[in-house]
Design an enzyme around this catalytic site. Structure first.
Site, PDB file in Angstrom:
ATOM      1  N   GLU A  18       0.751  -0.979   0.029  1.00 54.14           N
ATOM      2  CA  GLU A  18      -0.036   0.052   0.019  1.00 54.14           C
ATOM      3  C   GLU A  18       0.826   1.258  -0.050  1.00 54.14           C
ATOM      4  OE1 GLU A  18      -2.950  -0.130   3.217  1.00 54.14           O
ATOM      5  OE2 GLU A  18      -4.170  -1.562   2.083  1.00 54.14           O
ATOM      6  N   GLU A  21      -6.046  -7.284  -1.386  1.00 56.38           N
ATOM      7  CA  GLU A  21      -6.707  -7.217  -0.011  1.00 56.38           C
ATOM      8  C   GLU A  21      -7.985  -6.492   0.138  1.00 56.38           C
ATOM      9  OE1 GLU A  21      -3.587  -5.826   2.882  1.00 56.38           O
ATOM     10  OE2 GLU A  21      -5.323  -4.611   3.899  1.00 56.38           O
TER      11      GLU A  21
END
Length: 325
Positions: free
Chosen positions: A151, A243
């Protein structure tokens, strides 16, 4: 409740990897060895440094046989007492889980789990070392997918792209065929959480073949505006939801069933693959397993599941219907 199915392994040739073989990107889709678009559905581990006892032969048998999961995302944190503290140890732990997934016919998504700091360049040298090692060791396998940065946040798309164009050749030197997944801006939101959108990626794509782009969401926090952008981007970019959670972006709170349904129905329709956060017994709403489950060593059936876990098991274990011609 119905009794769980018997835990005998499925016959040779019926697992996700046996059916689909070496994956490839074709157009905007993830495709199997027959060049046909497929969707993989599975679960992400939590940090291996905290929840190693959740990823045993017993638990992975349950994930493969009872949940009928196609995919295990192996979430290797780089910071937070992760890889940087013991590179050899964490690399070995990842490789062991790749082998365990392979033995059960599941795909293994190797996640270089960067979050803080958000600039992937901070870990560039570590990434090169790690991916050189795991790609050399696993090059002959058909079940490995590489996720090179989890991320990215606080950085521009051009920085992420620059990172990707340095790490991808390291993998390709050993494994020319594997699918590689690149994180996107704003915590892998395609830039939406930074007030941007997928246009920046479409206009400046990573200069590499057989790659996809990451999108993450948490259903209680990320709703119509995020879904609209995924729908828009999906016709132009190969996307993989490496995710997501059924709860808020904190990883906690109640399951938002309506938003989770809207998201997964969209991903099913678009054939976008996904891994749910998390197959763990962390004390938070996103965890699939009730606290204490991993220490107990018993993972079978539904009594060990949280609301999120029961929801995800129901979604994942519906038939895959992989095309083979």
């Amino acid at each position: 409740t119905t009794a769980p199915p018997p835990t005998t392994p499925p016959p040779t040739g019926t697992t996700p990897v046996a059916i689909n073989g070496q994956l490839q990107v074709c157009g905007v889709n993830l495709c199997n060895q027959y060049g046909r678009p497929i969707q993989l559905r599975g679960m992400s581990t939590h940090g291996l440094q905290w929840f190693a006892n959740c990823y045993t032969d017993t638990s992975l048998d349950v994930l493969a046989d009872e949940w009928q999961a196609d995919l295990l995302r192996i979430s290797m944190y780089v910071q937070e007492q992760g890889y940087e503290t013991n590179p050899a140890g964490f690399t070995a732990q990842v490789n062991t889980l790749v082998d365990k997934a392979e033995a059960r016919g599941m795909y293994a998504l190797i996640d270089f789990h960067t979050l803080t700091p958000g600039d992937p360049m901070y870990n560039l040298d570590r990434a090169k070392t790690f991916f050189a090692n795991v790609s050399a060791r696993n090059a002959a396998k058909k079940n490995v997918i590489y996720e090179i940065t989890n991320e990215p946040n606080g950085v521009s798309w051009s920085t992420i792209r620059n990172y990707a164009e340095q790490v991808i050749p390291v993998i390709r030197a050993n494994d020319p065929d594997a699918v590689i997944i690149v994180g996107t801006r704003g915590w892998s939101s395609l830039g939406v959480s930074d007030g941007s959108n997928s246009d920046e990626i479409v206009n400046n794509p990573v200069r590499a073949q057989n790659i996809m782009y990451t999108f993450h969401f948490y259903a209680a926090s990320h709703q119509d505006n995020y879904r609209n952008e995924v729908q828009r981007a999906a016709s132009r970019l190969p996307l993989f939801v490496t995710e997501f959670g059924t709860v808020t972006y904190t990883g906690d709170g109640a399951v938002d069933v309506a938003s989770s349904n809207a998201w997964l129905d969209l991903l099913d329709r678009l054939k976008i693959s996904y891994a749910n956060w998390t197959f763990s017994d962390a004390p938070e709403g996103s965890a699939a397993l009730r606290p204490g489950t991993c220490a107990s060593g018993s993972f079978s059936g539904t009594s060990v599941l949280t609301q999120s876990g029961a929801y995800m098991r129901d979604r994942i274990r519906t038939p895959d219907n992989f095309p083979t011609s």
